[in-house]
Design a protein around this motif. Structure first.
Motif, PDB file in Angstrom:
ATOM      1  N   PHE A 185       2.279  -8.154  -1.077  1.00 48.47           N
ATOM      2  CA  PHE A 185       3.285  -7.673  -2.031  1.00 48.47           C
ATOM      3  C   PHE A 185       3.607  -6.182  -1.951  1.00 48.47           C
ATOM      4  O   PHE A 185       4.731  -5.792  -2.276  1.00 48.47           O
ATOM      5  CB  PHE A 185       2.924  -8.074  -3.463  1.00 48.47           C
ATOM      6  N   PRO A 186       2.701  -5.284  -1.482  1.00 50.26           N
ATOM      7  CA  PRO A 186       3.139  -3.887  -1.374  1.00 50.26           C
ATOM      8  C   PRO A 186       4.287  -3.691  -0.387  1.00 50.26           C
ATOM      9  O   PRO A 186       5.060  -2.734  -0.523  1.00 50.26           O
ATOM     10  CB  PRO A 186       1.870  -3.165  -0.893  1.00 50.26           C
ATOM     11  N   MET A 187       4.401  -4.581   0.598  1.00 51.69           N
ATOM     12  CA  MET A 187       5.480  -4.509   1.571  1.00 51.69           C
ATOM     13  C   MET A 187       6.697  -5.339   1.149  1.00 51.69           C
ATOM     14  O   MET A 187       7.789  -5.145   1.658  1.00 51.69           O
ATOM     15  CB  MET A 187       5.008  -5.013   2.943  1.00 51.69           C
ATOM     16  N   GLU A 234      12.613  -1.706   5.222  1.00 47.75           N
ATOM     17  CA  GLU A 234      11.891  -0.436   5.379  1.00 47.75           C
ATOM     18  C   GLU A 234      10.417  -0.680   5.702  1.00 47.75           C
ATOM     19  O   GLU A 234       9.829   0.016   6.528  1.00 47.75           O
ATOM     20  CB  GLU A 234      12.018   0.395   4.099  1.00 47.75           C
ATOM     21  N   ALA A 235       9.814  -1.672   5.037  1.00 44.09           N
ATOM     22  CA  ALA A 235       8.393  -1.955   5.277  1.00 44.09           C
ATOM     23  C   ALA A 235       8.170  -2.501   6.679  1.00 44.09           C
ATOM     24  O   ALA A 235       7.182  -2.153   7.339  1.00 44.09           O
ATOM     25  CB  ALA A 235       7.872  -2.941   4.233  1.00 44.09           C
ATOM     26  N   THR A 282       5.529  -3.017  -7.285  1.00 42.25           N
ATOM     27  CA  THR A 282       4.094  -2.772  -7.117  1.00 42.25           C
ATOM     28  C   THR A 282       3.731  -1.359  -7.549  1.00 42.25           C
ATOM     29  O   THR A 282       2.737  -1.138  -8.261  1.00 42.25           O
ATOM     30  CB  THR A 282       3.684  -2.979  -5.649  1.00 42.25           C
ATOM     31  N   ARG A 283       4.539  -0.421  -7.154  1.00 36.45           N
ATOM     32  CA  ARG A 283       4.278   0.981  -7.496  1.00 36.45           C
ATOM     33  C   ARG A 283       4.314   1.184  -9.009  1.00 36.45           C
ATOM     34  O   ARG A 283       3.451   1.881  -9.578  1.00 36.45           O
ATOM     35  CB  ARG A 283       5.309   1.878  -6.812  1.00 36.45           C
ATOM     36  N   SER A 335       1.571   1.970   7.848  1.00 40.60           N
ATOM     37  CA  SER A 335       2.379   0.789   7.536  1.00 40.60           C
ATOM     38  C   SER A 335       2.861   0.789   6.092  1.00 40.60           C
ATOM     39  O   SER A 335       3.705  -0.033   5.728  1.00 40.60           O
ATOM     40  CB  SER A 335       1.564  -0.497   7.772  1.00 40.60           C
ATOM     41  N   TYR A 336       2.323   1.681   5.276  1.00 43.49           N
ATOM     42  CA  TYR A 336       2.609   1.668   3.840  1.00 43.49           C
ATOM     43  C   TYR A 336       3.507   2.834   3.417  1.00 43.49           C
ATOM     44  O   TYR A 336       3.569   3.164   2.233  1.00 43.49           O
ATOM     45  CB  TYR A 336       1.294   1.732   3.053  1.00 43.49           C
ATOM     46  N   ARG A 337       4.204   3.440   4.360  1.00 41.50           N
ATOM     47  CA  ARG A 337       4.956   4.657   4.045  1.00 41.50           C
ATOM     48  C   ARG A 337       5.971   4.461   2.925  1.00 41.50           C
ATOM     49  O   ARG A 337       6.065   5.285   2.009  1.00 41.50           O
ATOM     50  CB  ARG A 337       5.648   5.183   5.308  1.00 41.50           C
TER      51      ARG A 337
END
Length: 269
Positions: free
Chosen positions: A245-247, A161-162, A253-254, A22-24
């Motif tokens: 928040f990563p999605m 995308e997420a 985030t990165r 899910s985090y690609r």
């Protein structure tokens, strides 16, 4: 293309209900700097059934670590962040550092409240377990799933995308085209029911560098809980977005994650 053996190894652990795939779109660009090892579906291994305070889930993560050359950088979202910290406490030699993304790290009164909720039998009312029980686990097809999820609050702020990562990477297709969740909703419920209540002293026990990234609009790491973490000496940085928040803000985030890792690892071998 295989990653260079010279790249530092980064082990990533997912949130409850969200497989590593899910985090690609969040993790993908990190492959330029790290040898990435995203975990797939914690809690689904027959040898490590979900139980008291996630101790078996921690052991599952440690079991996975045995197959990776140490040390690693541990990064985890929500449940995954707490499990990384638990594993780093148990086996600090395996880790260069740990970064937790919006972890449900119960300190102080929160830990006592969780103990009481478990003891008195109403833990499902004070955790997301109440939402996970009876969760829909299949749709006529992936397009119907996309349309359905976009109306749900949890997914509303995901990037396109997420959302696609979750739809494609988080389901399998049956012969008739139905899309079925890979992450068992009952496992998800059990994980929420056993949220750890024994980690009040964890920030003081960890022997590896660590930090927390918190969502500015998170309903988990609220301003009160963020202040409590900081009082316990936890380095904390804010990231735009909610608990997911990563999605929602993968690029931001990165960037903040990389800055945090650079600061954490600057003086470590």
């Amino acid at each position: 293309m295989h990653p260079s053996p010279d790249l530092p190894r980064l082990l990533f652990a997912h949130a409850n209900g969200f497989p590593g795939s899910s985090y690609r779109s969040f993790l993908g660009p990190l492959a330029a700097r790290f040898d990435l090892h995203p975990l797939d579906r914690l809690g689904h291994h027959a040898d490590f059934p979900v139980g008291h305070n996630w101790l078996a889930l921690r052991d599952e993560l440690l079991h996975y670590l045995e197959g990776i050359e140490a040390p690693v950088i541990g990064v985890g979202h929500s449940m995954g962040g707490v499990l990384m910290a638990m594993a780093a406490e148990a086996a600090p030699h395996h880790f260069r550092g740990v970064v937790m993304l919006d972890p449900p790290l119960m300190l102080g009164l929160d830990a006592w409240a969780m103990k009481a909720a478990k003891w008195l039998g109403f833990v499902e009312r004070v955790t997301p377990a109440r939402h996970s029980r009876g969760r829909r686990d299949r749709w006529p097809d992936r397009e119907a799933m996309r349309h359905s999820l976009r109306r749900r609050r949890l997914f509303r702020r995901f990037t396109p995308e997420a959302l696609e990562d979750y739809v494609e990477g988080g389901t399998r297709l049956l012969d008739d085209g139905q899309a079925v969740l890979l992450y068992d909703p009952q496992v998800e419920v059990e994980i929420f029911r056993h949220l750890p209540d024994h980690l009040g002293g964890l920030p003081h026990r960890l022997r590896v560098p660590f930090a927390v990234l918190a969502g500015e609009d998170s309903d988990l790491l609220t301003p009160r809980r963020r202040r409590r973490l900081q009082r316990h000496g936890v380095p904390l940085s804010l990231v735009p977005g909610t608990h997911m928040f990563p999605m929602e803000y993968p690029d931001e985030t990165r960037q903040i994650l990389l800055e945090t890792l650079d600061a954490l690892l600057e003086n470590t071998p």
